[in-house]
Write a protein that holds these residues in place. Sequence first.
Motif, short mmCIF file in Angstrom:
data_model
loop_
_atom_site.label_atom_id
_atom_site.label_comp_id
_atom_site.label_asym_id
_atom_site.label_seq_id
_atom_site.Cartn_x
_atom_site.Cartn_y
_atom_site.Cartn_z
N GLN A 105 14.89 -77.11 19.43
CA GLN A 105 15.83 -78.23 19.38
C GLN A 105 16.03 -78.74 17.96
O GLN A 105 17.15 -79.11 17.58
CB GLN A 105 15.34 -79.36 20.28
N CYS B 256 21.13 -76.77 32.26
CA CYS B 256 20.14 -75.70 32.12
C CYS B 256 19.64 -75.27 33.50
O CYS B 256 19.23 -76.09 34.31
CB CYS B 256 18.98 -76.18 31.28
N CYS C 196 16.54 -82.59 25.38
CA CYS C 196 17.44 -81.46 25.10
C CYS C 196 18.86 -81.77 25.56
O CYS C 196 19.07 -82.30 26.66
CB CYS C 196 16.91 -80.23 25.81
N TRP D 40 17.95 -70.43 18.90
CA TRP D 40 17.38 -69.91 20.16
C TRP D 40 16.38 -68.81 19.88
O TRP D 40 16.57 -67.95 19.08
CB TRP D 40 18.50 -69.37 21.05
N MET E 103 8.44 -72.25 29.01
CA MET E 103 9.41 -73.00 28.19
C MET E 103 10.40 -72.00 27.61
O MET E 103 10.08 -70.85 27.38
CB MET E 103 8.67 -73.79 27.12
N CYS E 104 11.61 -72.46 27.39
CA CYS E 104 12.63 -71.59 26.83
C CYS E 104 12.37 -71.39 25.34
O CYS E 104 11.44 -71.97 24.78
CB CYS E 104 13.99 -72.22 27.02
N ASN F 259 15.34 -82.37 34.71
CA ASN F 259 14.93 -82.17 33.32
C ASN F 259 14.66 -83.48 32.60
O ASN F 259 13.88 -83.52 31.65
CB ASN F 259 15.98 -81.36 32.56
N CYS G 179 12.28 -80.95 27.69
CA CYS G 179 13.62 -80.85 28.28
C CYS G 179 14.35 -82.19 28.25
O CYS G 179 15.56 -82.26 28.10
CB CYS G 179 13.53 -80.36 29.72
N LYS H 113 7.22 -77.70 31.81
CA LYS H 113 7.60 -76.39 32.37
C LYS H 113 6.53 -75.39 31.97
O LYS H 113 6.08 -75.40 30.83
CB LYS H 113 8.96 -75.96 31.84
S1 SF4 Z 1 17.31 -75.30 27.29
FE1 SF4 Z 1 15.08 -75.33 27.20
S2 SF4 Z 1 14.56 -77.38 26.51
FE2 SF4 Z 1 16.69 -77.43 27.16
S3 SF4 Z 1 16.57 -78.09 29.28
FE3 SF4 Z 1 16.57 -75.87 29.31
S4 SF4 Z 1 14.42 -75.28 29.34
FE4 SF4 Z 1 14.52 -77.43 28.72
#
Ligand code: SF4
Lengths: 327, 333
Positions: free
Chosen positions: B328, B305, B299, B333, B323-324, B290, B296, B320
């Motif tokens: 941040q 993660c 993060c 979330w 992406m989640c 990451n 990431c 990625k």
């Molecule tokens: S939580 Fe999201 S931003 Fe953080 S490392 Fe995992 S995928 Fe990346």
Amino acid sequence: MVLIISKDLEPSTDKVIDWLRYLKVPFRRVNGTDMLNPGHAPTLQVSSKQADMHFNGEASAALSDITAVWYRRDGSKPPDTQAIASLQEAGYYQDVVHHLSQENAIAKKALYALLASHTRILGSFSKSSVNKIEVLINAQQQGLDVPATLITRSKKELQAFMDAHPIITKALWESPGITIQEEKATNYTSYTEEVTPDMLQAIPEEFFYSLFQEKLDKELDLRVFYLDGDCYTMAIFSQMNQQTKVDFRKYANNRNVPYQLPADIEQLIVKLMKAMQLNTGSLDFVKTRTGRYVFLEVNPVGQYDMTSVPCNYQLDKKIAQYLSQHA
Amino acid sequence: MEWFRFFASCRIVAGKYSSAIYDLDRSVIYDLPNAFLEVIREVEVMPLEQMPEKYGPARYQQIKQFLDKFVEKELAFYTTSPECFPDIDLTWEKPWHITNAVLELDDTASYSFDSVIKQLNELGCQAIQVRLGCNFSTSQATEQILKALASTQINFCELMTPHNDITAAEWISLMDLQPRLRRVYVYAAPDDAVLYNDNERYGRKIVSFKKDIRRENKEKIRLERFSPNILSFTEAQSHNLGLNRKVAIDSQGYIRNYISHPATFGHVNEHLLADVTTQPAFREKWFLPNDWIEGCKDCQYRYTCVSNSDIRKENDKYYKTEMCTFNQQDNTW
Ligand code: SF4
């Protein structure tokens, strides 16, 4: 080929084997119980020209194939008595069983002696368990600090010892504990306990041999894994909460972190291990609040995973490398 | 002289907007606002005695109270011999070529499950997840899946099954028969529910959920899924935690880095897993931690993660593809 002598369900053996496989080092594992199994049992031969042995069975191995041995553990079992089943009612049956198990034991010892004279051995055949007090005396003679210790049967002597400092008691031997079978089975495991004045009062004038030691004003428990001259030390903050203050084995959730011992203590450890003819083992120390490094005991076949994992020491790999360097 | 030290197992992970402390012994993550980072870095290289002079008595009092909180929480300690407490060596090494595998299985018999398990065992695989695309009876599951695992070193098996009429009790008796079966996930179920949870017995669990993984195979990253420990933390320093030493085989028999990734690396009937998984192209994403991935790398959860998203490269930067939903900046979330 690396020969591993171990027992069933021994996780550290499995992990070292994973590394040997990964490093592509040929190995053969023999569990102590396999040695009695006629299908695998090693054969020994001595003549005026040479002493030799070989393992039988599918993965047979000759002495000349074996380049290093890891003596991890050695599970044994009573001899197979099928052949003498008809004697079971005879008064001398137990003597025959005893005779057979001694025959097994001597054959095994001879095998170990032959291996030891031929190859590099990690671990010690003869010292899979040691006399704690003997080791304590040895450590003291090498110059290590040890806890004041009293082994006695007399309350009067105990009283005098206790007047000098608070004390703890623990078993002299590695007791697995006692199971008391009443309505249901209760297991009494063996651990370290502080002796209080109330307890002392309840003790008779004479009692069975018991071990007493000064209660150390502990800042840290230290566990040292020793491998061929190197010390891998972990500090256990066992004083984190009240519960763990006497014996950290009773509770988890301590803090376990890498620790760097002073160089002179490491040198004394090397000296002690050499004196005991051990090239590996786990040693327990206490660091007191006044800065003493007090040696407690050494376990030649101790579990080291609980040191290796939290400190990321990769001890399985280091053992595999040690064995393969001699392979 | 006394010094303040975090335990080596309690790691500060600084993020661009907010930071975290991972407790690797107890698998807990604490939030740490970035405003505190500077002072924490300062106090770690200064004995307590020098602090009043540096910060003035009032600010020192505040700082001391702040540090005491970490000590109370058992994340840090005071010591007069900081030189005795070296950091953990964060090198990650494991003696297995593959550690986890995801295997899709349906009634098309596209590949030999037995042969795949044998190969995975040779590669050192420790855990598998079997995703059933159609209904298997318990006897089919035993015959076709669990039997193959006997006498392998694969000691953890997770089964995902579409909702059907097999009861939790029946799954439990299957677990009794083959203790390597530790988890059963029932998908496309009427409810989200934990049907069985026995931590004492190898962490066994049966869970049902509504999502149908056949239609939606993307996994959602949630804070609750993170459980930092020394093994994953060290691995995440130099590897992609979600992809490293994993292999997936889809229901057609194609080999992938992960089941949701579009790229395939040949068919398992035609290629040996040992050949495919040692190719640099197959391993490339294993070595993209990451720290190297846009977004990431800022993060605070980057070393815990488990996102197994595919990764694409654009103008020498990595992204990625999935992406989640973690924002941040707002820490939401
Ligand atoms: S939580 Fe999201 S931003 Fe953080 S490392 Fe995992 S995928 Fe990346």
